[in-house]
Design a protein around this motif. Structure first.
Motif: not given
Length: 113
Positions: A29-32, A95-97, A102-103
């Motif tokens: 929930s914190k990731y774009d 991709v999570g940022s 992270y990929w």
């Protein structure tokens, strides 16, 4: 941390496909979250982003055809792709940022008759 894409495959032009990105080991929930794609021999192309607040962004090439969404209860992001074109053929990565990027490993989407 793992990001695992699934749902890719072969589809005819004009068809639809939904790809998913299941995550684990991070506070989703914190990731774009972002979808990018790559055609062999070409660079990466940004496709779409959904922010942690749910705001969505699209590349001009897919706007109106693709819809990004997320389910924080499942720690998963989705990309619904409609009216697919041969030019959408690519390896699709999620991709999570947040403070780190992270990929996933990618899922192949092929649009061909």
């Amino acid at each position: 941390v793992q990001l695992v894409e699934s749902g890719g495959g072969l589809v005819q032009p004009g068809g639809s496909l939904r790809v998913s990105c299941a995550t684990s080991g991070l506070t989703f929930s914190k990731y774009d979250m972002t979808w990018v794609r790559q055609v062999p021999g070409k660079g990466l192309e940004w496709v779409s982003t959904i922010s942690r607040s749910g705001t969505t962004y699209y590349a001009d090439s897919v706007r109106g055809r693709f819809t990004v969404s997320r389910d924080n209860s499942q720690n998963t992001m989705f990309l619904q792709m409609n009216s697919l074109k041969p030019g959408d053929t690519a390896l699709y990565y999620c991709v999570g940022s947040f403070y780190i990027i992270y990929w996933g490993q990618g899922t192949q989407v092929t649009v061909s008759s």
